[in-house]
Write an enzyme that holds these catalytic residues in place. Structure first.
Site, PDB file in Angstrom:
ATOM      1  CG  ASP A 445      -1.679   1.166   1.469  1.00  0.00           C
ATOM      2  OD1 ASP A 445      -2.222   1.653   0.476  1.00  0.00           O
ATOM      3  OD2 ASP A 445      -1.797   1.612   2.619  1.00  0.00           O
ATOM      4  CG  ASP A 850      -1.651   2.181   6.668  1.00  0.00           C
ATOM      5  OD1 ASP A 850      -2.023   1.967   5.504  1.00  0.00           O
ATOM      6  OD2 ASP A 850      -1.681   3.287   7.201  1.00  0.00           O
ATOM      7  CG  ASP A 854      -3.932  -1.440   2.758  1.00  0.00           C
ATOM      8  OD1 ASP A 854      -4.095  -1.156   1.561  1.00  0.00           O
ATOM      9  OD2 ASP A 854      -3.469  -0.644   3.586  1.00  0.00           O
TER      10      ASP A 854
END
Lengths: 1145, 340
Positions: A445, A850, A854
């Protein structure tokens, strides 16, 4: 919380963040359906569905009896412990026997109890199983005891509950749904409670949700206007709350309340959840709606997902092979036994050592003989019992122990401790440690993972003028912006670097046209948000700091920026805000607010100005804003802003557009009535509100745009470079715009200037196909230089590519690229991309992220890693491992992953060898006993062999041994390739091990056999010789492979040899065993010692020769690096390595 | 199971920084052996120089052992019973005495051991090896523990002492030796292990109901002697490991000269005919390595020879194809780049 798929200062992101991926529930599809819009629509329907009667619960406020009359709702006592004293034994056993391995154990033990098959004595046959069960039970009992203790502490905490119109203290566990609860500042909230009133006259309560989702900033919750003035002790509240059934969505709540005949709607902002802490509010009163196990916190405390490691999957394949060997051995034995019986059938009666018939009873019957066929069958079963450890059951237990040990070292590694968030590394899944050593693809990410997610206001474009000129740090000239309140100085907690020109204009240029726009701009930044200012004391009593608490870091950055330019937000309640504008305190009425949703990608507030005008201020992502901006005027300004936005985002900044519009009285009234109808609607409230918002947010006049920097985390470029050198492919999946993503790509060294960028932006399936084919034709050839190609693809194109026949082409193209950047992707698309690789290759994938967006990708990947950072804890909850910083990925994979993999791979092979060598020795002996499965080795030694004689070194070496030092592994990331190439465990090694096993078993068995052939040696003595010889040999074999001898390795290896000798001596000192004193008699013979020595040397020579030969002629990278570690110069090596690294050219 | 640092209930900000120690950082002082060419060659040579002498000594010791092995099971059947061997051996009326001569090949120095050797007798057969009661053998109080002794556990309800197939099948051929009419004394005391006569077999356990059933398996016992003095039984009860085995019959404490002709008077009582077993009389001296067996010597010489050979091979390998230790140009990624 900022979700980068929206890249928007989202007013109330709660609803959107979980919406896309409900925590814990496995709603991840393989591939992404429909893309962004669909998944969000889906999310809205999930978190804001309307309440039907059948799935609602009714709560009578302050009437627990009536509430619980019809349905018994869960009480508030919680129980995380699994067992009670009475249920422990049966339940624990039941759970333990869920493992196939234990069932195998059990079946063998039961078979052994049949008199026909009693190979071992009762004690010896049950011992291994009971040891394993006991160890596991003790471990479980200890864990459960700790849970019991914490449950007891939780359940016995005290809180005030309204009983007979008085607040009385009551234990948490006795709270019932429907009761009215009062709690004070810094109290932990005992259950899920709908707020009725708070100490704040406007009904605001601030809560900290760190225990729930890890977010440390305060969140605001509101009591309803209609209840907040009631004093529960005197003025009995009789209401009815109708709310959803308990669910695990911590960011959603849907309910209606009926008080005094009025229908009120309740949302997520009216409920406080168990585990949160009340802050900055003296007290709050509310009614319990969900208690105990039905609270959202408890529903969310489910275990981590269970995955199985690649190595274990491979190992299971070999275990099947071993079972084939086992069956083959047993078949050989039983067939031979049958042949022997048939050949001697006539003599069985008189044969002294067979004596088929029992003459002591009349009539004379066969004793323990049921015909040849049955004897063959029994022999088969008995040989399974005797050779049972061919299937290395202890391996499963050893693996668990080793993983716990490895996890211990990973958690305690101070290179993976994050000072800033005070978080250690966390191992949430305990069964995939070794997968960390075989990763080939990394999906990352961006926001919060590569970047810090700590936003900083950088530039502004106000009404077509770009203010990105000369910067001054406020400290240089004066101490930043501050205001005087009651003789105290208030200043913002965070300082912002300001633009000198803009600062002057905002302070002095009120009367110019530009000055007015600047005023509007900063007013919008200060007002259009959900930030709550909290005044904090400092060491200087005359000075206070204003801390802006809010859920979105982008919003915080904007409000701090506004404060630095003289627009300081001082107070926010649900009805008004106070802003200090250049020293002049101004109060604005907040007439309404349309919170952020990911459909509109914008938020708006309706402000009543002191002069009576009403304006709507809108703030949102550029794509969504330019759709609603009035293009009939100021077209040049819009275009200028667009070009500024482009330049901002191309240097990696996050941009937002601000606009406003004055509302006429009629329009306002119209809006207000529809807003009120919508917000009290029982059905379809969300959709209605959105419709109202869309009606209002149109023909907006542009004010300006802001640019916020999201800084790269420390060490990210270096980490990415290391990972790439280790031949891992790093893909970045982000919700950001393409320009932002590319610029972050450059700054993180994912992209380099000499790379050719292949960009795929399509709006239809046709054009996607065209784009892909073009790219494949140009770059898809096998000859293309992989290191110079970067693929950039956006979410819209992925909508058409994923889950269609184009996937294959995308995969081919992507696998030719050194870097892949996917921008504007929706959460489910992230999972789809991971699945694209996972389903097509054997390579291991790792996803790191995080945020809630995700979660799907973390669950999809072979290894999921959560960053415990700024955003909530959902990513961590769904992950297998969690850590504080992206750069810890390097030590985690290159060092721990490599070690884990190497250790585990070796341990599995060693375990196969260690058990098989023993089984073969037993097998060879069976050939000399008339195929009757007698064991010369005492039954106790056979049982203790895998439990005691050889078990400890296996586990200890597999936890502690290191093939290479941390420094070498970090200096040469290429060494990681050993795991990617399966160098520590593969079919070739397995067959080599089996060949070695055969040789060693032959040596151990036949040397004493020939040495004592035709001698007067007895069975027990020869058995002892075999026992000692094999235990010595397997330990010496292990010692030969140990890389690093610490005192612990010495103690475990030599210790188990000594332990074996002691055990053998003890067994032979028991007079009622047939082998009494055998070892002493044996040890007095010199031939015994000569045999023992000869076996050890002859056993290890082939292995030693082959090992030395390979080491010299075909050294592995690891071997070279080890030699370099000891004899070479590491610095010299690294210099050469950079020079010779092909990727760097 | 989750291994993590759990925050306590109120999320207190206790520092969770891991305690630094060499152990937790996996940096304990360690010896890191790397087998360099020098070490490899040295270890091969060391093994060779250790093993070859041991092999020679063992071979020499085995060569010095003088052994007379005489198979008598076929020769001691009178011709008239050739077709009915089982009938002959099972009958209690036939004459089992059999007289044979053996020649001493070399001088045998006392102590000389007399063994009987049985071939193809599975004393390690699973039915057989379990059929005993060590409790019963040890003390009189264990008389009734006949568990596991079936089918030789009880006789009409009374326990058999010693019970089980092992005791029941006690070997009962006897030998007496003489040279030119002069009897050679065979000492049958002290043939069992001291530990067995002192501890394992009780001094208050007397044979009862032994060999009293219909089917006689072997020798009878003197009912007036306690078990710990019945050394033939004790030796027999130490079941052999392998189907071809010897058991000590007695010791001769005088030397035998080369070319002495020993007259052996055999009582051929024991039935090995029913399962094709063989019976042999063995008269042998011993050495420090045990009886006559060249295997260990040859094995040691072979291993030593192989090691010597490997040492030479590795010397040649290191001389003709040297590889500097830790040379980074051998790393796979460096090799690949140099090829390109």
């Amino acid at each position: 919380m900022s979700l980068d798929d929206a890249q928007f200062v989202n007013g109330n992101s709660q609803q959107q963040s979980v919406g896309s991926v409900d925590l814990g529930s496995k709603r991840v599809s393989h591939g992404s359906r429909g893309g962004g819009a669909d998944s969000e629509g889906f999310s809205m329907s999930m978190s804001h569905r309307d309440i039907n009667d059948e799935d609602s619960r009714l709560i009578y406020v302050n009437d627990a009896l009536k509430t619980n009359e019809r349905f018994e709702f869960a009480g508030n006592s919680i129980r995380t412990a699994k067992y009670s004293i009475f249920s422990f034994l049966p339940r624990n056993l039941f759970e333990q026997f869920h493992r196939v391995a234990y069932i195998y154990f059990l079946i063998i033990a039961i078979l052994n109890q049949l008199p026909q098959l009693a190979v071992f004595g009762r004690g010896a046959s049950i011992l291994p199983l009971s040891i394993v069960l006991l160890v596991t039970a003790i471990k479980d009992a200890y864990e459960d005891w700790r849970r019991h203790r914490s449950d007891r502490i939780e359940n016995n905490r005290m809180v005030s509950v309204l009983i007979n119109d008085r607040f009385q203290l009551k234990k948490w566990k006795d709270i019932q749904v429907g009761e009215v609860v009062k709690f004070s500042a810094d109290d932990t909230i005992p259950c899920d409670i709908v707020l009725l009133s708070t100490s704040d006259p406007t009904g605001v309560a601030y809560i900290q949700t760190i225990n729930l989702d890890g977010e440390s900033n305060l969140k605001t919750r509101y009591a309803k206007q209609e209840t907040l003035s009631r004093v529960p002790e005197k003025d009995r509240i009789n209401g009815l709350i109708k709310c959803e059934k308990p669910n695990r969505n911590i960011y959603g709540f849907m309910a209606n309340m009926e008080v005094d005949g009025k229908h009120l709607s309740l949302g997520p902002s009216n409920i406080v959840l168990r585990g949160c802490v009340l802050k900055n509010t003296n007290w709050a009163v509310g009614v319990a709606v969900y208690a105990g196990s039905e609270t959202k916190a408890m529903l969310n405390s489910s275990g981590s997902p269970s995955k199985r490691s690649r190595l274990e999957t491979r190992m299971n394949r070999e275990i099947i092979l071993l079972s084939v060997f086992l069956v083959a051995l047993c078949a050989v034995v039983s067939v031979c036994a049958g042949v022997w019986l048939i050949r001697n059938e006539d003599d069985l009666e008189i044969m002294q050592f067979y004596r088929k018939k029992d003459y002591s009873k009349l009539p004379v019957e066969n004793y323990n003989y049921s015909g040849v066929a049955m004897e063959i069958f029994f022999t088969f079963l008995m040989s399974v019992i005797v050779f049972q450890i061919m299937i290395p059951i202890s391996l499963y237990i050893s693996m668990e122990l080793v993983r716990v040990g490895q996890a211990y070292f990973m958690i305690r590694d101070d290179k993976m401790y994050d000072e800033s968030s005070n978080s250690r590394f966390q191992c949430r899944a305990l069964n995939i440690n070794e997968d960390l050593g075989q990763i080939k693809y990394i999906f990352s990410d961006k926001t919060g993972t590569l970047t810090e997610n700590k936003m900083e206001f950088k530039y502004a474009s106000i009404f077509g003028v770009d203010y990105s000129g000369e910067k001054i740090n406020i400290d240089d000239e004066h101490r930043g912006y501050s205001i005087q309140v009651n003789g105290q100085v208030w200043r913002p907690k965070m300082k912002v670097v300001v633009d000198k020109e803009l600062l002057q204009l905002s302070q002095n240029g009120k009367n110019t046209e530009a000055g007015k726009k600047i005023f509007d701009f900063f007013l919008a930044l200060a007002a259009c948000n959900t930030i709550v200012p909290i005044v904090v004391d400092t060491s200087d009593p005359a000075e206070k700091l204003v801390d802006y608490q809010g859920e979105s870091p982008d919003e915080q950055a904007l409000v701090y920026a506004a404060a630095a330019y003289g627009f300081m937000l001082m107070e926010r309640t649900s009805g008004h805000i106070v802003i200090d504008i250049q020293g002049e305190r101004t109060r604005f009425n907040v007439l309404g607010m349309h919170e952020f949703d990911s459909d509109r990608k914008r938020m708006s507030v309706i402000l009543g100005f002191p002069d009576g005008t009403i304006k709507v201020i809108v703030k949102g992502a550029d794509t969504s804003m330019f759709n609603i901006i009035d293009k009939s005027v100021n077209l040049d300004i819009i275009n200028a802003t667009k070009s500024h936005l482009y330049s901002y985002s191309s240097i990696g900044l996050r941009t937002l557009v601000v606009g406003m519009r004055e509302l006429g009285v009629t329009e306002f009234n119209q809006w207000q009535s529809s807003y009120e109808t919508a917000s009290t609607a029982v059905m379809g409230r969300v959709a209605l509100l959105r419709k109202v918002a869309i009606n209002l947010e149109k023909n907006i006049e542009i004010v300006g745009a802001s640019a916020i920097e999201d800084k790269l985390q420390k060490g990210v470029p270096e980490a990415i470079e290391s990972l790439r050198k280790a031949d891992m492919k790093v893909w970045v999946l982000t919700g950001d715009k393409q320009e932002t993503a590319i610029s972050i790509g450059y700054s993180s060294k994912l992209l380099t200037s000499n790379m050719t960028q292949v960009v795929i932006n399509s709006n239809s399936k046709m054009s996607s196909r065209q784009n892909l084919e073009d790219a494949l034709n140009t770059y898809g050839g096998p000859e293309s230089n992989e290191s110079s190609l970067a693929l950039i693809i956006d979410g819209t194109s992925l909508v058409y590519i994923l889950d269609s026949e184009l996937e294959e082409q995308l995969f081919q193209l992507a696998s030719n690229c050194a870097a892949v950047l996917c921008c504007r992707v929706a959460p489910l698309q992230k999972a789809g991309i991971v699945a694209l690789i996972k389903n097509r290759t054997d390579d291991m994938t790792l996803a790191i992220g995080d945020g809630a967006n995700d979660v799907s990708m973390i669950q999809m990947a072979d290894v999921g890693i959560g960053i415990s950072g700024q955003e909530g804890r959902q990513a961590v909850m769904a992950s297998d491992f969690a850590m504080g910083q992206f750069r810890f990925l390097v030590p985690l994979l290159l060092v721990h992953g490599h070690w884990n993999y190497q250790r585990m791979g070796y341990m599995i092979l060693y375990n196969f060898y260690r058990n098989a060598v023993f089984v073969f020795i037993l097998f060879w002996y069976v050939l000399f006993t008339g195929f009757t499965l007698t064991t010369a080795i005492t039954e106790w030694s056979s049982v203790l062999y895998s439990v005691l004689y050889t078990s400890a070194p296996t586990v200890i070496i597999a936890v502690l041994d290191k093939d290479l030092s941390r420094r070498s592994l970090m200096t040469y990331p290429q060494l990681y390739g050993a795991g990617q190439r399966n160098e520590s465990y593969n079919a070739k090694l397995f067959w080599l091990t089996i060949a070695d096993t055969l040789w060693q078993s032959i040596v151990v068995f036949y040397v004493p056999l020939f040495a004592y052939w035709r001698s007067d040696i007895d069975g027990s003595s020869l058995g002892d010789l075999w026992t000692l010889a094999v235990v010595f040999l397997v330990n010496i074999h292990l010692a030969m492979d140990v890389f690093r001898w610490t005192w612990i390795s010495h103690a475990s290896i030599w210790g188990s040899i000594i332990a074996t000798c002691v055990c053998v001596i003890i067994i032979d000192a028991i007079p009622v065993l047939p082998g009494y004193w055998a070892i002493f008699d044996l040890a007095s013979k010199k031939s015994f010692w000569i045999c023992l020595l000869g076996i050890q040397i002859a056993g290890v020579i082939p292995r030693f020769v082959i090992k030395m030969f390979i080491q010299h002629c075909k050294p592995s990278d690891i071997q070279i690096a080890r030699e370099a570690e000891k004899y070479g110069n590491v610095m010299e090596l690294s210099g050469q390595e950079i020079e010779m690294n092909p990727q760097r050219r | 199971m989750e291994v993590s640092t759990t925050n306590n209930a109120n999320g207190a900000s206790t520092k969770s920084k891991p305690h630094h120690s060499r152990f937790t950082q996996q940096e304990l002082p360690a010896w890191k052996p790397i087998l360099t060419p020098g070490w490899v060659i040295t270890s091969f040579l060391a093994i060779a120089f250790l093993f070859i002498p041991i092999g020679l000594i063992s071979l020499f010791a085995s060569e010095r052992v003088v052994e007379i092995v005489y198979r008598y099971d076929q020769e001691c059947i009178p011709e008239m019973y050739c077709d009915n061997v089982t009938g002959y051996i099972q009958s209690s009326h036939t004459n089992k005495t059999c007289i044979k001569n053996v020649t001493v090949p070399k001088k045998m120095i006392a102590p000389i051991f007399v063994y009987y050797q049985l071939d193809n007798f599975y004393q390690n057969h699973r039915r057989y090896v379990k059929s005993r009661s060590d409790k019963q053998l040890r003390s009189a109080s264990g008389e009734f523990s006949t568990k596991g002794c079936e089918p030789e556990a009880k006789l009409g309800g009374a326990p058999i002492v010693p019970c089980g197939l092992i005791a029941w099948s006690l070997f009962n051929d006897t030998y007496s030796l003489s040279i030119e009419g002069k009897v050679i004394d065979i000492n049958k005391k002290g043939i069992a292990w001291k530990s067995d006569t002192n501890v394992k077999f009780g001094s208050n356990v007397y044979p009862k109901n032994f060999q009293a059933g219909d089917l006689i398996g072997g020798g009878k016992l003197n009912e007036s002697l306690p078990l710990n003095e019945q050394e033939d039984l004790i030796v027999w009860m130490r079941t052999a490991a392998l189907p071809t085995f010897r058991k000590l019959y007695g010791k001769i404490n005088s030397n035998l000269e080369a070319q002495d002709v020993i007259k052996v008077v055999l009582e051929n009582n024991y039935n090995t005919y029913s399962f094709g077993g063989q019976k042999k009389l063995v008269i042998s001296t011993t050495s420090w390595i045990g009886g006559k067996n060249d295997f260990l010597g040859i094995a040691y010489l072979t291993v030593g020879g192989i090691c010597l050979f490997m040492a030479l091979n590795f010397i040649l390998l290191y001389v003709f194809k040297p590889r500097p230790l830790g040379d980074p140009s051998y790393l796979s990624w460096n090799r690949n780049s140099s090829r390109q």
